[in-house]
Design a protein around this motif. Structure first.
Motif, PDB file in Angstrom:
ATOM      1  N   VAL A 257       0.853  -1.181   0.000  1.00  0.00           N
ATOM      2  CA  VAL A 257       0.000   0.000   0.000  1.00  0.00           C
ATOM      3  C   VAL A 257       0.888   1.230   0.000  1.00  0.00           C
ATOM      4  CG1 VAL A 257      -0.207   0.063   2.522  1.00  0.00           C
ATOM      5  CG2 VAL A 257      -1.998   1.088   1.111  1.00  0.00           C
ATOM      6  N   ASP A 258       0.459   2.234  -0.745  1.00  0.00           N
ATOM      7  CA  ASP A 258       1.144   3.519  -0.800  1.00  0.00           C
ATOM      8  C   ASP A 258       0.084   4.587  -0.554  1.00  0.00           C
ATOM      9  OD1 ASP A 258       2.653   5.737  -1.238  1.00  0.00           O
ATOM     10  OD2 ASP A 258       3.150   5.302  -3.325  1.00  0.00           O
ATOM     11  N   GLY A 259       0.092   5.119   0.665  1.00  0.00           N
ATOM     12  CA  GLY A 259      -0.986   6.022   1.035  1.00  0.00           C
ATOM     13  C   GLY A 259      -2.279   5.244   1.136  1.00  0.00           C
ATOM     14  N   THR A 260      -3.245   5.569   0.286  1.00  0.00           N
ATOM     15  CA  THR A 260      -4.481   4.795   0.242  1.00  0.00           C
ATOM     16  C   THR A 260      -4.581   3.970  -1.033  1.00  0.00           C
ATOM     17  OG1 THR A 260      -5.691   6.636  -0.772  1.00  0.00           O
ATOM     18  CG2 THR A 260      -5.686   6.511   1.642  1.00  0.00           C
ATOM     19  N   ARG A 261      -3.512   3.894  -1.786  1.00  0.00           N
ATOM     20  CA  ARG A 261      -3.511   3.118  -3.030  1.00  0.00           C
ATOM     21  C   ARG A 261      -2.935   1.733  -2.744  1.00  0.00           C
ATOM     22  NH1 ARG A 261      -4.321   4.319  -8.202  1.00  0.00           N
ATOM     23  NH2 ARG A 261      -3.471   2.919  -9.805  1.00  0.00           N
ATOM     24  N   GLY A 262      -3.754   0.726  -2.914  1.00  0.00           N
ATOM     25  CA  GLY A 262      -3.318  -0.631  -2.639  1.00  0.00           C
ATOM     26  C   GLY A 262      -2.928  -1.364  -3.898  1.00  0.00           C
ATOM     27  N   ARG A 263      -2.053  -2.322  -3.725  1.00  0.00           N
ATOM     28  CA  ARG A 263      -1.633  -3.168  -4.851  1.00  0.00           C
ATOM     29  C   ARG A 263      -1.576  -4.614  -4.368  1.00  0.00           C
ATOM     30  NH1 ARG A 263       3.081  -2.336  -9.283  1.00  0.00           N
ATOM     31  NH2 ARG A 263       1.391  -1.010 -10.052  1.00  0.00           N
ATOM     32  N   VAL A 264      -2.136  -5.501  -5.192  1.00  0.00           N
ATOM     33  CA  VAL A 264      -2.015  -6.938  -4.949  1.00  0.00           C
ATOM     34  C   VAL A 264      -1.338  -7.540  -6.172  1.00  0.00           C
ATOM     35  CG1 VAL A 264      -3.204  -9.095  -4.465  1.00  0.00           C
ATOM     36  CG2 VAL A 264      -4.108  -6.951  -3.537  1.00  0.00           C
ATOM     37  N   GLU A 265      -0.146  -8.038  -5.955  1.00  0.00           N
ATOM     38  CA  GLU A 265       0.592  -8.711  -7.021  1.00  0.00           C
ATOM     39  C   GLU A 265       0.482 -10.209  -6.775  1.00  0.00           C
ATOM     40  OE1 GLU A 265       5.234  -9.118  -8.274  1.00  0.00           O
ATOM     41  OE2 GLU A 265       4.480  -7.079  -7.912  1.00  0.00           O
ATOM     42  N   LEU A 266      -0.196 -10.905  -7.670  1.00  0.00           N
ATOM     43  CA  LEU A 266      -0.476 -12.323  -7.502  1.00  0.00           C
ATOM     44  C   LEU A 266       0.488 -13.145  -8.350  1.00  0.00           C
ATOM     45  CD1 LEU A 266      -4.333 -12.007  -7.759  1.00  0.00           C
ATOM     46  CD2 LEU A 266      -3.100 -12.687  -5.703  1.00  0.00           C
ATOM     47  N   ARG A 267       1.319 -13.926  -7.681  1.00  0.00           N
ATOM     48  CA  ARG A 267       2.208 -14.858  -8.372  1.00  0.00           C
ATOM     49  C   ARG A 267       1.521 -16.228  -8.351  1.00  0.00           C
ATOM     50  NH1 ARG A 267       7.492 -12.695  -7.965  1.00  0.00           N
ATOM     51  NH2 ARG A 267       7.276 -10.419  -8.029  1.00  0.00           N
ATOM     52  N   VAL A 268       1.097 -16.687  -9.504  1.00  0.00           N
ATOM     53  CA  VAL A 268       0.293 -17.896  -9.605  1.00  0.00           C
ATOM     54  C   VAL A 268       1.101 -18.985 -10.314  1.00  0.00           C
ATOM     55  CG1 VAL A 268      -1.872 -18.890 -10.434  1.00  0.00           C
ATOM     56  CG2 VAL A 268      -1.792 -16.474  -9.728  1.00  0.00           C
ATOM     57  N   ASP A 269       1.206 -20.147  -9.675  1.00  0.00           N
ATOM     58  CA  ASP A 269       1.865 -21.310 -10.271  1.00  0.00           C
ATOM     59  C   ASP A 269       0.810 -22.361 -10.599  1.00  0.00           C
ATOM     60  OD1 ASP A 269       4.401 -20.188  -9.970  1.00  0.00           O
ATOM     61  OD2 ASP A 269       4.615 -21.002  -7.945  1.00  0.00           O
ATOM     62  N   LEU A 270       0.964 -22.992 -11.764  1.00  0.00           N
ATOM     63  CA  LEU A 270       0.020 -23.999 -12.233  1.00  0.00           C
ATOM     64  C   LEU A 270       0.698 -25.352 -12.343  1.00  0.00           C
ATOM     65  CD1 LEU A 270      -1.620 -21.994 -15.185  1.00  0.00           C
ATOM     66  CD2 LEU A 270      -2.304 -22.016 -12.762  1.00  0.00           C
ATOM     67  N   GLU A 271      -0.098 -26.393 -12.210  1.00  0.00           N
ATOM     68  CA  GLU A 271       0.335 -27.748 -12.547  1.00  0.00           C
ATOM     69  C   GLU A 271      -0.605 -28.262 -13.636  1.00  0.00           C
ATOM     70  OE1 GLU A 271       1.213 -32.161 -10.609  1.00  0.00           O
ATOM     71  OE2 GLU A 271       0.063 -30.672  -9.471  1.00  0.00           O
ATOM     72  N   ARG A 272      -0.051 -28.946 -14.643  1.00  0.00           N
ATOM     73  CA  ARG A 272      -0.849 -29.407 -15.783  1.00  0.00           C
ATOM     74  C   ARG A 272      -0.762 -30.928 -15.908  1.00  0.00           C
ATOM     75  NH1 ARG A 272      -1.437 -25.022 -20.004  1.00  0.00           N
ATOM     76  NH2 ARG A 272      -0.471 -23.151 -19.138  1.00  0.00           N
ATOM     77  N   THR A 273      -1.819 -31.492 -16.483  1.00  0.00           N
ATOM     78  CA  THR A 273      -1.756 -32.882 -16.920  1.00  0.00           C
ATOM     79  C   THR A 273      -1.020 -32.938 -18.265  1.00  0.00           C
ATOM     80  OG1 THR A 273      -3.835 -32.734 -18.140  1.00  0.00           O
ATOM     81  CG2 THR A 273      -3.954 -33.361 -15.813  1.00  0.00           C
ATOM     82  N   ALA A 274      -0.791 -34.137 -18.744  1.00  0.00           N
ATOM     83  CA  ALA A 274      -0.121 -34.263 -20.044  1.00  0.00           C
ATOM     84  C   ALA A 274      -0.931 -33.593 -21.140  1.00  0.00           C
ATOM     85  CB  ALA A 274       0.102 -35.742 -20.367  1.00  0.00           C
ATOM     86  N   SER A 275      -2.253 -33.743 -21.105  1.00  0.00           N
ATOM     87  CA  SER A 275      -3.086 -33.127 -22.133  1.00  0.00           C
ATOM     88  C   SER A 275      -3.137 -31.616 -22.017  1.00  0.00           C
ATOM     89  CB  SER A 275      -4.508 -33.695 -22.081  1.00  0.00           C
ATOM     90  OG  SER A 275      -5.161 -33.260 -20.903  1.00  0.00           O
ATOM     91  N   GLY A 276      -2.855 -31.117 -20.819  1.00  0.00           N
ATOM     92  CA  GLY A 276      -2.889 -29.675 -20.620  1.00  0.00           C
ATOM     93  C   GLY A 276      -1.586 -28.979 -20.929  1.00  0.00           C
ATOM     94  N   THR A 277      -0.529 -29.738 -21.161  1.00  0.00           N
ATOM     95  CA  THR A 277       0.779 -29.130 -21.412  1.00  0.00           C
ATOM     96  C   THR A 277       0.728 -28.283 -22.683  1.00  0.00           C
ATOM     97  OG1 THR A 277       1.888 -30.984 -20.359  1.00  0.00           O
ATOM     98  CG2 THR A 277       3.209 -29.605 -21.806  1.00  0.00           C
ATOM     99  N   GLY A 278       1.108 -27.044 -22.575  1.00  0.00           N
ATOM    100  CA  GLY A 278       1.124 -26.130 -23.707  1.00  0.00           C
ATOM    101  C   GLY A 278      -0.231 -25.575 -24.084  1.00  0.00           C
ATOM    102  N   ARG A 279      -1.264 -26.003 -23.422  1.00  0.00           N
ATOM    103  CA  ARG A 279      -2.615 -25.553 -23.768  1.00  0.00           C
ATOM    104  C   ARG A 279      -2.795 -24.107 -23.333  1.00  0.00           C
ATOM    105  NH1 ARG A 279      -7.312 -28.562 -24.723  1.00  0.00           N
ATOM    106  NH2 ARG A 279      -9.289 -27.481 -24.296  1.00  0.00           N
TER     107      ARG A 279
END
Length: 803
Positions: free
Chosen positions: A193-215
């Motif tokens: 937060v900077d003053g009243t300005r908030g920030r949410v930085e979301l670092r998202v990790d995924l796991e895929r099945t074989a069929s989902g690879t590259g999808r």
């Protein structure tokens, strides 16, 4: 969408050829208790009768088949254990899925296409510890149990307030997750937060099945009306959400605790594959450790506001932690907040608590200082422990980082101090002992995963080896010489920068002792009382503390019980009043401890049955925003007015020099103004100062309903009058279960205490220790004592008497 099946039913544990029904989450002790096969280890000396449980292996079984799993068309099925205690072998349909050796981690196994009997076999924790010790070599420890060789709750192996009850089992939920294409593996929300300005930085990790690879997939996120959407061509994406006008999260007493829902959805086209939801709060947190004329500080700064921490140490609320429900967490933390506490330190010999604990802290405004789980021992840094430590740290940093209440990661409890002062160096002979964790691995993990929060290497810790680890002028300080060897007035001799542990013991409440020691004639040294006193020479220290100030109660248990409670409350109050008076040089106190894990004589303010000791009420007084005390000064007592409130304190204080016969010698009134977050010291005017060594006069100061006393001598040297007071019991409204006990004093009545649980086990009172001057009256509201006669109320009242 991902489909989840909770595996709570259908489990059994084998015992002497029988299959017993088992509860998950749970542990072998709770299952054996439910089957009536072991006695309650909390009662009498039963702890000894159940010691064998922790030295055996235990196998839990259930079937996994279509009826269990439900029909599913998903590509992948994972078996997820949120907590396995501790060294386990998991076998499904005759196929070993894996082995575990860490209570503090989540484990996931791919069981796609497998069905049949699921066996989870737990080795004895002692056998696992012996195996690791054989690989790493011996390490010193302050207790005669091997907890440093196994990633398990150290307090299971006993402590100076806890029993040795070594558990095994699935202590957190077990589930099946059915999913296809991809799932959300983890989300790290970096909230700033900077003053009243908030920030949410979301670092998202995924796991895929074989069929989902590259999808090509999409990740969508929302918070507080803001939304972001990114394409996920690989397995790691970042979303940034800016919120222009957020309300700040504050610790209790400083403002409100607004929380914002964050939702992350993984999409395949417009179809949802998985979701993640948490609540966050916007606040800035800094730890000011800058050098100054007194040394180097340790001051929390929240949203730019420098804070005197009013804290408590937290231990596991039950030695069988699977029994602690969200409702129990909420109750205990509400009790904690009611004592005007604003920070809870989760101590390093316990557990990373359940999410329900941190959720409640978020909502109650209780800051959380989180220890990594190392305490009072040298820990090997070799494998297999090193990999476990890193995996555990990563798991829990990511799990807990959404919580705005979390303000500090701390490397260990007392191990840096122990290396320097507890004769470890010579027996270690150069072997690893944990320093590489506290000064290397753990700060690296925090910096990588959760850079928005501070890290401290240990408690106590002076910040560098340039100073003694427990140097009061640098960083955090543990004050234990006073309890172990000295009188509590010795707290007045120094001003540490931050006191992260100190405390004084007292027994549990009377009704708690009666339940825990059935049929026993209670005495300070009765068998059950001694068994429920785990501190080294604990009763000797209790007696020494009492006898320095009062005549010995000898064989009067009720009197001994009352006086130990008085001394505990006074001791802790003496330290806090003195250190608060020296704000901002001293920037906080964390009392050892708020809670208990079983019925025991300990340093707690809330006993093992959840009853409030007088210390709890005293914490409410000394941790209030405004505190009035009389402190020793160079020319006699000084009046100290500490204002930690958000507004100035503008009022009058009345000082009276009183005689023990009830007459007034001198009276003075002074006006004062104390700015917000500041302390004012005023020398007591000479005319109201009692003579040094006087036994028949004392100083009383009153301001805005607050009172403090100064006696020139210790209680046993003071010429107390025989206490005389009248008592009446008045029903409150139509509720016959709630009464007011009205006490009218004819003499000085010092430290009057109503012990409500002596009236009825469930009874509670709204007041702790009270001092009345001649002619004064007080009301003590009691709930849960309906139908109790007046004589019982009189018998439940105690106060200081002449020596």
């Amino acid at each position: 969408m991902k489909h989840i099946v909770q595996l709570t039913e259908g489990w059994h544990v084998s015992h002497e050829g029988r299959l017993l029904q088992a509860r998950v989450p749970g542990c072998v002790h709770t299952d054996l208790l439910a089957a009536g096969l072991i006695p309650d280890p909390f009662l009498g000396t039963n702890e000894r009768e159940v010691a064998w449980v922790g030295r055996r292996a235990w196998t839990y079984t259930r079937r996994l088949d279509d009826a269990t799993c439900g029909s599913t068309s998903h590509e992948r099925t994972d078996l997820v254990f949120e907590g396995l205690d501790t060294a386990a072998r998991i076998v499904l349909a005759g196929q070993e899925l894996g082995r575990t050796r860490n209570m503090h981690r989540t484990y996931r196994f791919d069981v796609t296409g497998l069905a049949g009997e699921l066996d989870v076999t737990f080795a004895s924790a002692y056998d696992e510890a012996a195996s690791v010790k054989a690989q790493t070599g011996e390490r010193p420890n302050v207790y005669p149990e091997p907890f440093q060789y196994i990633r398990k709750m150290a307090a299971n192996f006993g402590w100076d307030w806890g029993p040795t009850v070594v558990t095994a089992g699935m202590w957190r939920p077990v589930r099946l997750e059915h999913w296809s294409t991809a799932r959300i593996e983890r989300v790290r929300p970096l909230v700033t937060v900077d003053g009243t300005r908030g920030r949410v930085e979301l670092r998202v990790d995924l796991e895929r099945t074989a069929s989902g690879t590259g999808r090509p997939l999409t990740v969508h996120a929302t918070v507080a009306g803001a939304a972001a959407r990114v394409d996920a061509a690989d397995n790691a994406v970042t979303l940034v959400l800016d919120i222009p006008d957020v309300r700040l999260w504050w610790p209790r007493g400083y403002g409100e605790q607004p929380l914002y829902d964050v939702e992350v959805t993984l999409l395949d086209g417009e179809g949802a594959l998985d979701g993640w939801q948490r609540r966050v709060g916007f606040r800035s947190i800094e730890l000011d450790r800058a050098a100054d004329q007194h040394g180097s500080g340790f001051t929390f700064v929240v949203n730019g506001e420098r804070i005197f921490v009013r804290g408590v140490n937290w231990i596991p609320d039950d030695v069988l932690p699977s029994r602690v429900s969200p409702e129990r967490y909420r109750t205990r933390l509400e009790q904690t907040a009611a004592a005007n506490v604003d920070l809870v330190r989760v101590w390093g010999g316990g557990i990373y608590e359940d999410d329900a604990f941190y959720d409640a802290c978020d909502e109650l405004g209780l800051m959380v200082w989180q220890d990594f789980l190392f305490a009072c021992a040298a820990y090997p840094e070799e494998q297999p422990l090193r990999g476990e430590v890193e995996a555990e740290a990563r798991d829990n940093v990511v799990r807990l980082m959404p919580h705005p209440s979390l303000v500090l990661w701390n490397g260990n409890n007392e191990n840096l101090w122990g290396f320097r002062d507890w004769d470890w160096e010579q027996p270690l002979a150069g072997n690893s002992w944990g320093e590489g964790y506290y000064l290397g691995l753990l700060p690296r993990v925090v910096a990588e995963l959760d850079p928005t929060r501070a890290y401290s290497a240990g408690s106590p810790w002076s910040g560098a080896w340039d100073h003694h680890p427990n140097d009061p002028d640098h960083g955090t300080y543990h004050s234990w010489e006073v309890w172990n060897r000295q009188d509590y007035t010795e707290y007045l001799k120094n001003v540490p920068r931050f006191v992260s542990e100190f405390g004084w013991q007292a027994p549990a409440a009377f009704a708690t002792l009666r339940r825990a020691l059935p049929g026993e004639d209670l005495a300070a040294d009765s068998p059950g009382m001694l068994h429920h006193q785990k501190a080294d020479n604990g009763n000797g220290k209790l007696n020494r503390g009492v006898e320095r100030h009062f005549a010995s109660p000898e064989n009067d248990f009720d009197r001994w019980h009352y006086l130990t409670q008085v001394v505990q409350a006074r001791a802790v109050a003496t330290g806090i009043e003195h250190w608060r008076a020296n704000w901002p040089r001293c920037a906080g106190t964390i009392v050892w401890q708020i809670n208990d894990c079983w019925p025991v004589s300990s340093w707690s303010a809330i006993d093992g049955d959840g009853r409030l000791k007088p210390l709890h009420h005293e914490l409410r007084r000394v941790y209030a925003d405004r505190l009035l005390t009389l402190q020793p000064g160079p020319d006699g007592p000084e009046l100290v007015l500490d204002n930690q409130a958000t507004e100035p304190w503008d009022s009058d204080v009345t000082l009276r020099l009183m005689r023990t016969d009830g007459t007034l010698a001198t009276r003075v009134s002074l006006g004062f103004t104390v700015p917000a977050r500041e302390v004012l010291r005023l020398p007591a005017p000479p005319e109201v100062r009692p003579e040094a060594g006087a036994t028949k006069e004392y100083l009383v100061a009153d301001a805005d309903g607050l009172r403090t006393l100064h006696l020139p001598v210790r209680d046993k040297e003071f010429d107390y009058p025989a206490p005389r007071f009248d008592m009446a019991v008045e029903t409150v409204g139509q509720d016959r279960d709630t009464v007011d006990v009205v006490v009218s004093a004819h003499t000085l009545v010092r430290d009057l205490l109503l012990q409500p649980d002596r009236l009825a086990p469930r009874a509670t009172a709204d007041r702790g220790l009270i001092t009345l001057l001649p002619g004064e009256q007080t009301r003590i509201r009691v709930h849960g004592a309906g139908g109790v006669g007046a004589n019982a109320f009189r018998a439940a009242l105690f106060c200081v008497e002449p020596a």
